[in-house]
Design a protein around this motif. Structure first.
Motif, mmCIF file in Angstrom:
data_model
loop_
_atom_site.group_PDB
_atom_site.id
_atom_site.type_symbol
_atom_site.label_atom_id
_atom_site.label_comp_id
_atom_site.label_asym_id
_atom_site.label_seq_id
_atom_site.Cartn_x
_atom_site.Cartn_y
_atom_site.Cartn_z
ATOM 1 N N VAL C 139 0.789 -1.256 0.150
ATOM 2 C CA VAL C 139 0.058 -0.085 -0.030
ATOM 3 C C VAL C 139 0.936 1.320 0.135
ATOM 4 C CG1 VAL C 139 -1.735 1.357 1.324
ATOM 5 C CG2 VAL C 139 -1.945 -1.124 1.222
ATOM 6 N N THR C 140 0.617 2.112 -0.728
ATOM 7 C CA THR C 140 1.297 3.452 -0.744
ATOM 8 C C THR C 140 0.681 4.574 -0.124
ATOM 9 O OG1 THR C 140 2.214 2.465 -2.964
ATOM 10 C CG2 THR C 140 2.732 4.885 -2.315
ATOM 11 N N PRO C 147 -5.966 16.190 1.101
ATOM 12 C CA PRO C 147 -5.434 15.402 2.034
ATOM 13 C C PRO C 147 -4.714 14.316 1.555
ATOM 14 C CG PRO C 147 -7.779 15.034 1.601
ATOM 15 C CD PRO C 147 -7.410 16.189 0.737
ATOM 16 N N ALA C 148 -3.932 13.665 2.260
ATOM 17 C CA ALA C 148 -2.922 12.405 1.942
ATOM 18 C C ALA C 148 -4.107 11.312 1.674
ATOM 19 C CB ALA C 148 -2.194 12.042 2.910
ATOM 20 N N ARG C 149 -3.551 10.198 0.934
ATOM 21 C CA ARG C 149 -4.718 9.086 0.767
ATOM 22 C C ARG C 149 -3.651 8.096 0.545
ATOM 23 N NH1 ARG C 149 -5.733 10.000 -5.511
ATOM 24 N NH2 ARG C 149 -3.704 10.750 -5.930
ATOM 25 N N LEU C 150 -4.443 6.478 0.455
ATOM 26 C CA LEU C 150 -3.774 5.502 0.252
ATOM 27 C C LEU C 150 -3.975 4.832 -1.032
ATOM 28 C CD1 LEU C 150 -4.473 3.605 3.831
ATOM 29 C CD2 LEU C 150 -2.169 4.903 2.961
ATOM 30 N N LEU C 151 -3.121 4.315 -1.556
ATOM 31 C CA LEU C 151 -3.104 4.041 -2.804
ATOM 32 C C LEU C 151 -2.820 2.285 -2.865
ATOM 33 C CD1 LEU C 151 -1.377 6.753 -5.028
ATOM 34 C CD2 LEU C 151 -3.931 6.307 -4.583
ATOM 35 N N SER C 156 -4.880 2.466 -7.379
ATOM 36 C CA SER C 156 -6.545 2.781 -7.270
ATOM 37 C C SER C 156 -6.565 3.386 -5.675
ATOM 38 C CB SER C 156 -7.518 1.935 -7.491
ATOM 39 O OG SER C 156 -7.380 0.783 -6.718
ATOM 40 N N GLU C 157 -7.317 4.219 -5.323
ATOM 41 C CA GLU C 157 -7.304 4.782 -4.018
ATOM 42 C C GLU C 157 -8.227 3.987 -3.178
ATOM 43 O OE1 GLU C 157 -8.825 8.738 -3.805
ATOM 44 O OE2 GLU C 157 -9.078 8.554 -1.473
#
Lengths: 334, 309, 389
Positions: C139-140, C147-151, C156-157
C-alpha cells in the motif's frame, strides 16, 4: 344629581402571581359627582388604590382588569385605546401619589417634569410652558417659583415635593384629580397644609377629587362622600356626616373604634379590630369581614351580602329584614 | 466641582505612588538580579552593566532615582534590549492596543446596552430568554477560549478573516469580539436588571400618569436612570479590556502593548514589566476618573453629596 | 329576597369565626433550600460540579496512563478515526488508520484499540509517498496532494472501510503522546484545587479584614477602606502577574498569588453586612450582657452575614478558575508536565492548525465549569437573598 364625572361599574381587578390569582378588586361600582371630594377608605390591601389605578390602567406588572367599565366624559376608560387614554391622563385626569420621594424622577429637574406634562397636552412653546409652570408653582405655594424650577427633587423637602406633584397633576386643569394617599408619607404638620391646599384648590378650580386614604381623620376633614372598602368590596357608602354619625356596617364601626377622639373625655379605650384582613388569593365565599366580625352569623359565612340601602348603603346581612336586631348598629334607609 | 476634582487628582497621585513603590520593591524582591537568569556574564561585565543601570547603588537610592524618573514621565531603559526605552516600547504598541481597545469599548456599549433593553422590554418572552442565554454563555466562556475557537472557525476553517495581524480591516473582527464578548454579555445583563428595576419605580408610573407617550416614558425617564449603573462599570470594563488584551494580542499576534508585556514577562525584562504596569495603572486611573466625572454629570444627586462631603 | 333558612341567623360561636392558626412559617434555611432545589439550572450545576470533582480526584486512579508519560510514537492521535482494512493475501487482514496531519499509519483492532505505529518503507521525498507492506500486499501512502490518501498497488485509491472511536485513548493523545483524558482530569484537579484553596484564603482574609473594619468602625474603618479602595483601582490580574513574576511559576505560588489578591470584594461585603447588623438591637443586647467583641463577632455577626458571603464565595470560585487558567495560558501558571485547563488550552493552540480537536476538551471543560459555577451562584443568590435578585 344625575350627572357624574366618573362612573365606575362592576370593576374587578386581579393580580396574577406565582401563588395564584389575587382578587384585589371584586366588582366595585361608584360615581364621582362634579365638584365633590369622594373619599376611599380602607386598610392596606383593601383594594382602594388598585381601584383607582385600574380606572387609569396604571397597574403594576401582573395586574389585569377582569371586567367592568369606567365612564369619563362619555368614554369608557377601560376599553379606550392606549393613545386616547394617554391623551386624558395628566390632562383631564391628574394623579398624585403617596410617596413624593419616589414619585418624582430624581435625575430630571422639577421644572422639566412640570413642563413636559404641559407640552404633552397643550399647544405651547417652551417659554409659555415655563410661564405656566411658574404659575402652577405659585398656585401650590412654592416660594421663589422661578428659581426653584431648576432644582432637582432631592433638593426639596417632602412637603415641597408633594406640592410639585400637585402642580404636575394640575398642570392641564383636570376635571378629576385622583389623590392616592397624598399625605401618608408626610409629617403630621405638613399633612394638614397639603390637605388644606388640596381642599382650597378643589374649590377654586371646581374639580372633582377622589381621595384615597386609610386615615378616617383625613376623610372627616376633607371628603364629601365616603366609600369604605374591605377585601376588594365596597362595605359601606354614605355622605361623610352620615357615616360618622350613623355607621351602619360592623367594619366601619370597628374602624371608628380604632381612632382616638380628642374631644371624647370619657376615657374609653381604643378597640382594635381583632384578626387580620382576608387572604385575597383565596377569598372566603361569604362576607370577607365575617371572621373578624363580632356579630357574625351562620349566613355570613355562606353567602356574600348585597349592598342594602340607597343613599347610605351597607353590605351586611344584619340589614336584611329577617335578620335579628343588634344594639349599637344603625339601620340604613331602605 | 473643582474641589472634588482636586481631591480626586490628589487621591490618584497617592495611589500611583503606592503602585510605583509596590512594583519597584516587588521587582527587586526577585531572587538574583535582572542579569542572572540566562547567560553567565563575566564579573567585570556584570559590574559594568550594574554600574550603567545604577544597580550598584543601595536600594533606597535606586528607588529615589526611579521615582524621580517616573515623575518626569521617563520609564527608563529596557534591560533586555539595549538602547530601547520603555517609553518607545509603549509608543510602538499603543496605536494597536488603543484601536482594538476603543473598538471593544464601542462594541460593549453599542451591543450590550441595546441587547439588555430588548431583553428587559420582552421580559420572560423569547427575546429575553435568547439574549440571557447568549449572555450567560458570554459571561462563562473565558476570552481566550472565545479567541481560539473563533480563530479556528472563522480564520482557519472558513477563511473569512485573516489569522493574525491587523493589516486587513477584517483582522479586527475576532480580536475585538474576543476582547469584548464577556463585557457585552455583562453589560447586557446589567442593563436588563437595572432597567427592570427602573421600570418598577414609582416615577415611571408618574410619567405614564402624566400621559407621556411610551417612547418618552422609556427613553427620557427610564433609560437615563437605568444606565447609571452601566456607567459605573465602564471603569472596570476598560481595566479588564487592558488585561484581556495580554492574551488576545498574543493569540492574534497583534503588535500591541499587551503582547509586549507578556513578552517582557517571558524575557524577564524587569524594567519593562515595571514600566508597563505603571503605565497601565496610570491609564486606568485616568479612565476611572473620567467615568466618575461622567457619572457626576449624569446623576444630579451625586453633586450635592460629594460637594458637602 | 331569597329564602333564607331561619337557623342561618344564629350567631356564630367565637371559635367558629376564629381562623385556624397559620402553619408554622418555614425557617430561613428550609425556605432557602426549597428555593435552591426548585432552581433547575442550579441543581444541574451542583450535580455537574460533584461529578467533576469526583472525576478529577478519583478518575486518574482508574486510568492506565499518567499525565507525564510521553510516547512520541503515539503522538497526536485523534479520539475517533476512519479505518482502512488491508488484506495481506494470506487471509489475514489488518485494520489501520491514517493520521492525515503527520502522515503516520497506525494499526488498530476491530474494537478501535490502537495497537501501534506501523513502520513503512523509505519515504520518497520527491514523490511525497511512502510504501507500506502487509504480507504480499503493498500500500502506498501518497501525500503529494492533501488530504493524504492510500493507494493500492494498481494505483487506485483505497476507501476507508468505516470509522471507529479510539478505545485506547478515549480523548486521543497530545503532541508528546500523552493521554489527553488523563491530562484533562489532572488539569481539572489542579484548576479546582487552585480555585478552592485560593477562594478559601480569600475568604479568611476578606472576612478577617472586613470584619475588623466593620466591627471597629470609625477611623480604623476609614483607613482600612481607603486601602481597599486603592487596591481595587488596579485590575487584580496585574497584581497576580507581578506576584507570579516574583514567585516564579508553580502550583503553590499561583495559589498564594490569587489567594492574596481577591479578598477585596469579600472584605467590602463583610464590612457592609457587619455595619448594618451592628445597629440592630440584639447586638446591643449581647453587648450589655457582657459578651466579648470576639464572641459577638463570631457568634452573632458572622452567622447573620453568611448569606451574601456564601454567594460571593461561589462567585469567587469561577473567577479564581479563570485567573488561574489565564495565568497558565500566558505561561505564568503551573509548570509542565503539570497541566491545568489554561496550559492545556495554550498547548492545544500550538497545534490548532493540524489537530483542532485537541482544543475542544480543555475549552469545553473550562466553559462548562464556569457555567456551572455561574448558575450555582445565581441560584444561591436567589435562594439566600431574594432581595438581591
Amino acid at each position: 344629581m344625575s350627572e357624574t364625572v366618573l362612573s365606575v361599574r362592576d370593576l374587578s381587578t386581579s393580580f396574577f402571581t406565582p401563588r395564584g390569582e389575587v382578587q384585589a378588586v371584586r366588582g366595585v361600582s361608584f360615581d364621582v359627582r362634579p365638584g365633590e371630594i369622594l373619599g376611599l377608605v380602607g386598610e392596606s390591601g383593601s383594594g382602594k388604590s388598585i381601584t383607582c389605578m385600574s380606572v387609569l390602567r396604571l397597574l403594576k406588572a401582573g395586574g389585569r382588569i377582569k371586567s367592568g367599565t369606567a365612564t369619563f366624559e362619555g368614554q369608557d376608560l377601560l376599553s379606550l385605546d392606549e393613545d386616547a387614554l394617554s391623551d386624558l391622563r395628566g390632562n383631564r385626569i391628574g394623579v398624585i401619589f403617596q410617596d413624593p420621594m419616589t414619585a418624582l424622577n430624581p435625575t430630571i429637574t422639577v421644572g422639566e417634569q412640570v413642563i413636559e406634562t404641559i407640552l404633552r397636552h397643550r399647544r405651547a412653546s417652551r417659554a409659555e410652558a415655563r410661564a405656566r409652570a411658574i404659575e402652577l408653582f405659585e398656585l401650590v405655594r412654592i416660594p421663589s417659583a422661578a428659581t426653584r424650577l431648576k432644582s432637582y427633587p432631592h433638593e426639596f423637602s417632602g412637603g415641597m415635593r408633594q406640592r410639585v406633584m400637585i402642580a404636575i397633576a394640575l398642570a392641564c386643569d383636570p376635571q378629576l384629580l385622583i389623590a392616592d394617599e397624598p399625605t401618608t408619607a408626610l409629617d403630621v404638620t405638613i399633612q394638614r397644609q397639603i390637605l388644606a391646599l388640596l381642599k382650597d384648590l378643589q374649590q377654586r378650580l371646581a374639580m372633582s377629587v377622589i381621595l384615597i386614604t386609610h386615615d378616617l381623620g383625613v376623610i372627616a376633614e376633607t371628603a364629601d362622600r365616603v366609600l369604605v372598602l374591605y377585601g376588594g368590596l365596597i362595605m359601606e357608602t354614605a355622605p361623610v356626616r352620615d357615616l360618622f354619625a350613623r355607621p351602619a356596617h360592623p367594619y366601619t364601626l370597628g374602624l371608628l373604634g380604632a381612632v382616638p377622639d380628642l374631644r371624647d373625655d370619657t376615657h374609653r379605650r381604643l378597640t382594635p379590630i381583632p384578626g387580620s384582613p382576608p387572604d385575597m388569593a383565596a377569598p372566603p365565599p361569604g362576607c370577607p369581614f365575617a371572621p373578624r366580625c363580632p356579630h357574625a352569623m351562620r349566613q355570613c359565612l355562606d353567602a356574600l351580602p348585597p349592598l342594602f340601602g340607597t343613599a347610605h348603603q351597607s353590605r351586611c346581612w344584619l340589614h336584611h329584614p329577617e335578620a335579628p336586631k343588634v344594639a349599637g348598629l344603625n339601620e340604613v334607609a331602605a | 466641582m473643582l474641589g472634588y476634582l482636586a481631591q480626586r487628582l490628589g487621591m490618584m497621585a497617592v495611589t500611583l505612588f503606592a503602585i510605583v513603590t509596590l512594583t519597584f520593591f516587588l521587582m527587586h524582591a526577585v531572587p538574583g538580579g535582572p542579569f542572572v537568569s540566562e547567560r553567565m556574564l563575566a564579573p567585570e561585565i556584570a559590574a559594568a552593566l550594574n554600574a550603567k543601570y545604577g544597580l550598584d547603588l543601595p536600594v533606597w537610592q535606586q528607588y529615589l532615582n526611579y521615582l524621580g524618573r517616573i515623575a518626569s514621565f521617563d520609564l527608563g531603559p529596557s534591560f533586555k534590549y539595549p538602547g530601547v526605552s520603555i517609553n518607545s516600547m509603549i509608543a510602538a504598541g499603543l496605536p494597536t492596543t488603543l484601536r482594538t481597545g476603543l473598538l471593544a469599548v464601542i462594541c460593549v456599549v453599542a451591543l450590550g446596552v441595546p441587547l439588555g433593553i430588548v431583553a428587559a422590554l420582552n421580559r420572560n418572552r423569547w427575546p429575553d430568554t435568547f439574549v440571557m442565554f447568549v449572555a450567560t454563555l458570554g459571561v462563562a466562556i473565558p476570552s481566550y477560549v472565545i479567541a481560539t475557537v473563533t480563530l479556528y472557525l472563522f480564520a482557519l476553517r472558513l477563511g473569512w478573516v485573516p489569522t493574525f495581524g491587523l493589516d486587513d480591516w477584517r483582522g479586527y473582527f475576532l480580536p475585538v469580539f474576543a476582547l469584548s464578548g464577556f463585557w457585552i454579555s455583562f453589560v447586557a445583563r446589567l442593563t436588563r436588571s437595572s432597567l427592570l428595576e427602573t421600570l418598577q419605580q414609582d416615577y415611571m408610573t408618574t410619567a405614564r400618569a402624566k400621559g407621556l407617550r411610551p417612547g418618552q416614558v422609556l427613553f427620557k425617564h427610564g433609560l437615563r436612570n437605568s444606565l447609571l449603573p452601566v456607567v459605573t462599570v465602564l471603569g472596570p470594563v476598560v481595566a479588564n479590556l487592558v488585561t484581556g488584551s495580554f492574551v488576545i494580542e498574543q493569540i492574534f499576534a497583534l503588535p500591541g502593548i499587551g503582547r509586549q508585556f507578556v513578552l517582557s514577562i517571558t524575557n524577564r525584562d524587569y524594567t519593562a514589566i515595571m514600566g508597563i504596569t505603571i503605565f497601565y495603572a496610570a491609564i486606568l486611573m485616568v479612565m476611572i476618573l473620567i467615568v466618575d466625572l461622567l457619572y457626576v454629570w449624569l446623576d444630579p444627586r451625586i453633586k450635592l453629596t460629594k460637594a458637602t462631603a | 329576597m331569597t329564602d333564607i333558612a331561619p337557623n342561618a341567623w344564629e350567631k356564630l360561636p367565637p371559635e367558629a369565626t376564629a381562623s385556624a392558626p397559620p402553619p408554622p412559617a418555614p425557617t430561613f434555611g428550609q425556605e432557602a433550600r426549597r428555593r435552591l432545589w426548585a432552581n433547575k439550572p442550579a441543581v444541574i450545576s451542583i450535580v455537574f460540579i460533584v461529578a467533576l470533582v469526583l472525576a478529577a480526584f478519583i478518575g486518574p486512579f482508574f486510568s492506565p496512563y499518567t499525565y507525564y508519560k510521553q510516547d512520541l510514537k503515539l503522538a497526536n492521535i485523534p479520539p475517533a478515526f476512519e479505518t482502512y482494512t488491508v488484506s495481506d493475501g494470506a487471509g489475514e487482514t489488518t485494520r489501520i488508520f491514517l493520521n492525515a496531519s503527520n502522515f503516520n499509519i497506525y494499526e488498530v483492532d476491530g474494537q478501535g484499540h490502537v495497537l501501534g505505529l506501523l513502520r513503512g518503507g523509505r519515504k520518497d521525498l520527491i514523490q511525497k509517498s511512502q510504501p507500506f507492506t502487509f504480507g504480499d500486499t503493498e500500500v502506498t501512502l501518497d501525500y503529494s496532494r492533501l488530504p493524504a490518501r492510500l493507494l493500492a498497488a494498481d494505483g487506485s485509491e483505497i476507501r476507508p472501510s468505516g470509522w471507529s472511536w479510539n478505545r485506547t485513548y478515549l480523548f486521543g493523545t497530545d503532541q508528546l503522546g500523552r493521554d489527553i483524558l488523563v491530562r484533562q482530569l489532572y488539569g481539572a484537579q489542579i484548576s479546582l484545587t487552585v480555585a478552592f484553596v485560593a477562594t478559601l484564603v480569600n475568604f479568611f482574609i476578606g472576612v478577617f479584614y472586613g470584619g475588623i473594619a466593620g466591627y471597629l468602625g470609625g477611623k480604623v474603618d476609614a483607613v482600612m477602606m481607603r486601602i481597599v479602595e486603592i487596591i481595587s483601582t488596579i485590575p487584580l490580574t496585574l497584581y497576580v502577574v507581578l506576584l507570579m513574576v516574583v514567585f516564579d511559576s508553580g502550583l503553590l505560588s499561583i495559589i498564594v498569588a490569587i489567594g492574596s489578591v481577591f479578598w477585596v470584594d469579600m472584605a467590602r461585603i463583610v464590612r457592609g453586612q457587619i455595619l448594618s447588623l451592628k445597629s440592630q438591637d440584639y447586638i446591643a443586647a449581647a453587648r450589655t450582657m457582657g459578651a466579648s467583641p470576639a464572641r459577638i463577632l463570631t457568634k452573632h455577626l458572622l452567622p447573620n452575614a453568611i448569606g451574601p458571603i456564601i454567594v460571593t464565595l461561589t462567585m469567587l470560585i469561577p473567577s479564581a478558575i479563570f485567573i488561574e487558567s489565564f495565568m497558565s495560558f500566558i505561561g505564568l501558571g503551573v509548570t509542565p508536565p503539570l497541566a491545568s485547563w489554561g496550559s492545556l488550552t495554550s498547548e492545544a493552540v500550538e497545534t490548532l492548525r493540524a489537530y483542532p480537536h485537541q482544543l475542544f476538551f480543555p475549552a469545553a471543560a473550562i466553559s462548562l465549569t464556569m457555567f456551572a459555577f455561574n448558575f450555582l451562584g445565581d441560584g444561591l443568590r436567589d435562594a439566600l437573598d431574594p432581595r438581591m435578585r
